[in-house]
Design a protein around this motif. Structure first.
Motif, PDB file in Angstrom:
ATOM      1  N   LYS A  65      38.804  42.995  44.701  1.00 28.24           N
ATOM      2  CA  LYS A  65      40.239  42.715  44.567  1.00 28.24           C
ATOM      3  C   LYS A  65      40.492  41.254  44.196  1.00 28.24           C
ATOM      4  N   PHE A  68      39.527  40.913  40.533  1.00 31.59           N
ATOM      5  CA  PHE A  68      40.516  41.641  39.730  1.00 31.59           C
ATOM      6  C   PHE A  68      41.779  40.810  39.564  1.00 31.59           C
ATOM      7  N   ASN A  69      42.292  40.301  40.660  1.00 34.59           N
ATOM      8  CA  ASN A  69      43.540  39.530  40.604  1.00 34.59           C
ATOM      9  C   ASN A  69      43.387  38.217  39.847  1.00 34.59           C
ATOM     10  N   GLN A  71      41.642  37.803  37.188  1.00 36.80           N
ATOM     11  CA  GLN A  71      41.559  38.113  35.761  1.00 36.80           C
ATOM     12  C   GLN A  71      42.788  38.842  35.230  1.00 36.80           C
ATOM     13  N   ARG A  72      43.680  39.222  36.101  1.00 38.66           N
ATOM     14  CA  ARG A  72      44.792  40.100  35.736  1.00 38.66           C
ATOM     15  C   ARG A  72      45.671  39.549  34.611  1.00 38.66           C
ATOM     16  N   GLN A  76      46.196  41.316  30.940  1.00 37.45           N
ATOM     17  CA  GLN A  76      47.518  41.762  30.508  1.00 37.45           C
ATOM     18  C   GLN A  76      47.883  41.159  29.156  1.00 37.45           C
TER      19      GLN A  76
END
Length: 85
Positions: A65, A68-69, A71-72, A76
């Motif tokens: 997590k 993930f956050n 690289q978010r 996007q």
């Protein structure tokens, strides 16, 4: 241990692959209740079946997590710039 047979790749950075995945028919994505069916079926003989056909969404990495956050925003931005071809 010899790791020379292991190669590093980043297939999700290939725009052609992303465009293909987004354009694939829905029955390639979900089939007989299995989500991500096309990926699961494509990994036949490559991944252990226990991983290939797992039913949980648990991640194997304890810091998933967090990574993930981090690289978010970049992902996007990348996805906004995809164009059909």
């Amino acid at each position: 241990m010899d790791h020379s047979h292991i190669r590093h790749s980043t297939p999700f950075a290939d725009v052609r692959l992303l465009e293909f995945a987004l354009a694939a028919p829905s029955n390639f994505k979900v089939n007989q209740g299995w989500r991500r069916y096309m990926v699961r079926a494509g990994l036949e003989g490559i991944l252990p079946k226990k991983i290939q056909w797992r039913k949980t969404k648990d991640h194997f990495s304890p810091d998933y997590k967090l990574r993930f956050n981090q690289q978010r925003a970049e992902i996007q931005s990348f996805l906004k710039n995809l164009q059909p071809s």
